[in-house]
Design a protein around this motif. Structure first.
Motif, short mmCIF file in Angstrom:
data_model
loop_
_atom_site.label_atom_id
_atom_site.label_comp_id
_atom_site.label_asym_id
_atom_site.label_seq_id
_atom_site.Cartn_x
_atom_site.Cartn_y
_atom_site.Cartn_z
N LEU A 176 0.85 -1.18 0.00
CA LEU A 176 0.00 0.00 0.00
C LEU A 176 0.89 1.24 0.00
CD1 LEU A 176 -2.80 -0.82 2.62
CD2 LEU A 176 -3.02 -0.77 0.12
N ILE A 177 0.49 2.26 -0.74
CA ILE A 177 1.20 3.52 -0.73
C ILE A 177 0.19 4.64 -0.47
CG2 ILE A 177 3.08 2.76 -2.21
CD1 ILE A 177 1.70 4.08 -4.56
N GLU A 178 0.67 5.69 0.20
CA GLU A 178 -0.17 6.82 0.57
C GLU A 178 -1.44 6.38 1.30
OE1 GLU A 178 -0.81 9.77 -2.41
OE2 GLU A 178 1.08 9.33 -3.41
N PRO A 208 -7.51 -0.23 4.65
CA PRO A 208 -6.10 -0.58 4.87
C PRO A 208 -5.89 -1.49 6.07
CG PRO A 208 -6.27 1.72 4.27
CD PRO A 208 -7.68 1.22 4.42
N VAL A 209 -6.64 -1.27 7.14
CA VAL A 209 -6.46 -2.11 8.33
C VAL A 209 -6.89 -3.55 8.08
CG1 VAL A 209 -6.63 -0.24 9.99
CG2 VAL A 209 -8.72 -1.34 9.17
N ASN A 210 -7.79 -3.74 7.10
CA ASN A 210 -8.20 -5.10 6.76
C ASN A 210 -7.22 -5.78 5.82
OD1 ASN A 210 -11.04 -3.27 6.60
ND2 ASN A 210 -11.01 -4.94 8.08
N CYS A 240 -12.05 1.15 1.04
CA CYS A 240 -11.17 2.31 1.25
C CYS A 240 -9.75 2.00 0.77
CB CYS A 240 -11.14 2.71 2.73
SG CYS A 240 -12.01 4.26 3.07
N VAL A 241 -9.62 1.07 -0.15
CA VAL A 241 -8.34 0.81 -0.81
C VAL A 241 -8.64 0.76 -2.31
CG1 VAL A 241 -6.35 -0.71 -1.02
CG2 VAL A 241 -7.58 -0.57 1.16
N PHE A 242 -7.85 1.50 -3.10
CA PHE A 242 -8.18 1.67 -4.51
C PHE A 242 -6.93 1.52 -5.38
CE2 PHE A 242 -10.62 4.52 -1.80
CZ PHE A 242 -11.93 4.10 -2.06
N ARG A 243 -7.18 1.25 -6.65
CA ARG A 243 -6.09 1.35 -7.63
C ARG A 243 -5.96 2.83 -8.01
NH1 ARG A 243 -6.46 -2.36 -12.62
NH2 ARG A 243 -4.30 -1.66 -12.74
N ARG A 244 -4.74 3.32 -8.00
CA ARG A 244 -4.52 4.75 -8.28
C ARG A 244 -5.03 5.11 -9.68
NH1 ARG A 244 -1.27 8.66 -6.23
NH2 ARG A 244 0.01 7.24 -5.01
N SER A 245 -4.80 4.24 -10.65
CA SER A 245 -5.22 4.54 -12.02
C SER A 245 -6.74 4.68 -12.11
CB SER A 245 -4.75 3.43 -12.97
OG SER A 245 -5.26 2.17 -12.57
N THR A 246 -7.49 3.83 -11.39
CA THR A 246 -8.94 3.92 -11.41
C THR A 246 -9.40 5.20 -10.73
OG1 THR A 246 -9.06 1.50 -11.30
CG2 THR A 246 -11.07 2.72 -10.82
N ALA A 247 -8.80 5.53 -9.58
CA ALA A 247 -9.17 6.75 -8.87
C ALA A 247 -8.91 7.98 -9.74
CB ALA A 247 -8.38 6.85 -7.56
N GLU A 248 -7.80 7.99 -10.48
CA GLU A 248 -7.48 9.13 -11.33
C GLU A 248 -8.47 9.26 -12.48
OE1 GLU A 248 -5.87 12.52 -12.68
OE2 GLU A 248 -5.45 11.51 -10.77
#
Length: 461
Positions: free
Chosen positions: A150-152, A297-299, A391-399
């Motif tokens: 995980l990043i950020e 993230p905690v999961n 609450c965890v995503f692929r950065r490319s999808t979020a962008e």
């Protein structure tokens, strides 16, 4: 004195006191044996009744699917009005059947679609554990390098992104579209879900799942959901293209009698989706099955790194199904929990995993963008609960989501794709309605807000 019982013989003492004592002992022993037998007799049926393989719901589920394919609908329990598509899914996926038939990848390594209604006969526990075998244990870092998962705070890291299966590329989509326009159909077979769908075999042996509907909504839902998946950079939806049924046309002339048997109307638009083999059932992750479902993230921390490629694809799936309001996938499982509390442990509807690559394949998206939007008042609770759980995503999808929210041009882009890719279909199928575009923009904003909220919670944690 000797007493024989079956194959046993017991010598009893001759004195009255000893005889009385022995008789008491025999009575006690017989009573204990009887009670033990009763306990075993009661426990064994209970265990069998609660077994996933003997669930009466699964039997009814399979009976409904079988009846649906023959034109009837078995209804063992009262079904709420307007949710027939939720009760009997179009596909279930059986690796057992696949292995028995020798189904796998073709020589090119391209996956193709395979359907089966025999999932009730499969060892469910074996299916649930099978997907965890991919990729291999050596594919991911461990120790300090695991932090890169995980990043950020809320984005899958490079060590996960690099291991994700590539899915269906733009070139494959283009090639499929060209192929469906240049090759003749030589045979139609029953299959691919609903009664009027057909498995189409082209002249070179290539197969396609052909979706036929009397109304336009579900054809629009299927093709525009596919276009939206490409705008979002999601490569999990199989290549799809539109066609028109014309019995006298060179492409369909070989199957005129089969078209009549299928009761297909002349000059109706259909969706031709590439047939994918080597698929097995896909199960909902444990973190999303529980009442307090969460993929935060905690999961993710502490989970087997081999599971991360599956979870990363699930984060995309939740966003995609929320945007399209797809009723026929995880929402179907959630809805049916009122009848079967273990429904979330069953395979997800219209979702499969490519056995060799680990790609999650998002199948049958016809309820998206139109039909699903009309039923939002009834099912929005289910859609929202899934989105809020992630609450965890692929950065490319979020962008991609951010760009579509900022530009507010998703409607224009979907319509341009329709005109560019299907110039000959403009007179046969209407474009996506304005009302659907308005709702889609609102849902894009909701996804954007969820991502921003998660960033605020976890970025500096």
């Amino acid at each position: 004195m000797k007493v024989e019982a079956g194959s046993f013989s017991i010598s009893l003492p001759s004195t009255p006191l000893q005889a009385r004592s022995s008789r008491v002992t025999c009575v006690v022993a017989a009573t204990l044996a009887f009670l033990l037998g009763v306990a075993v007799g009661m426990t064994l049926p209970i265990v069998l009744v609660h077994s996933p393989l003997s669930s009466s719901f699964q039997v009814d589920f399979d009976r409904q699917e079988a009846a649906r394919d023959t034109g009837s609908f078995v209804q063992p329990m009262k079904e709420p009005e307007g949710v027939q598509s939720l009760i009997a899914p179009e596909h279930t996926w059986s690796p057992y059947i696949a292995s028995k038939l020798g189904i796998g990848n073709d020589s090119s390594g391209i996956p193709s679609l395979r359907t089966s209604n025999d999932v009730s006969a499969v060892d469910q526990n074996a299916l649930r554990s099978e997907w965890k075998r991919m990729p291999s244990e050596n594919d991911f870092p461990n120790g300090e390098e695991a932090a890169a998962l995980l990043i950020e705070g809320v984005y899958w890291g490079d060590s996960v992104e690099e291991k994700l299966p590539p899915g269906f590329s733009d070139s494959e989509v283009d090639e499929w579209r060209k192929f469906t326009r240049q090759h003749a159909v030589v045979r139609l077979e029953e299959g691919c879900g609903r009664m009027q769908n057909r498995l189409v075999i082209f002249e070179n042996g290539t197969k396609s799942c052909c979706r036929y509907r009397q109304n336009y909504d579900q054809i629009q839902g299927e093709i525009f959901s596919f276009y939206l998946s490409r705008l979002l950079g999601l490569t999990n939806v199989p290549p799809s293209a539109l066609g028109v049924v014309k019995a006298a046309d060179w492409q369909w002339s070989n199957v005129g009698s089969q078209l009549a048997l299928a009761q297909w109307t002349e000059e109706r638009p259909v969706v031709l989706t590439r047939f994918i083999e080597g698929l097995v059932p896909a199960f909902i992750p444990a973190s999303l099955r529980e009442a307090k479902r969460r993929l935060h993230p905690v999961n993710v921390e502490g989970q087997d790194p081999r599971d991360m490629t599956e979870l990363a694809q699930w984060s995309d799936l939740v966003i995609f199904d929320y945007l399209t309001a797809n009723l026929d996938r995880v929402v179907n499982n959630l809805y049916n929990m009122q009848w079967n509390p273990k429904m979330m442990e069953a395979p997800a509807h219209n979702l499969a995993r490519h056995q060799k690559s680990g790609l999650l394949v998002f199948l049958d998206n016809e309820s998206g963008l139109l039909h699903g939007y009309r039923l939002l008042d009834k099912y929005e609770t289910f859609h929202s609960s899934l989105l809020k759980a992630v609450c965890v995503f692929r950065r490319s999808t979020a962008e991609r989501v951010r760009q579509l929210v900022l530009r507010r041009d998703v409607g224009d882009r979907l319509r341009k794709m329709f005109r560019r890719y299907e110039p000959d279909l403009q007179d046969y199928l209407p474009p996506i309605p304005d009302k659907s575009i308005k709702i889609l923009n609102e849902r894009l904003q909701n996804v954007h807000k969820q991502i921003a909220k998660c960033e605020k919670w976890y970025r500096n944690s």
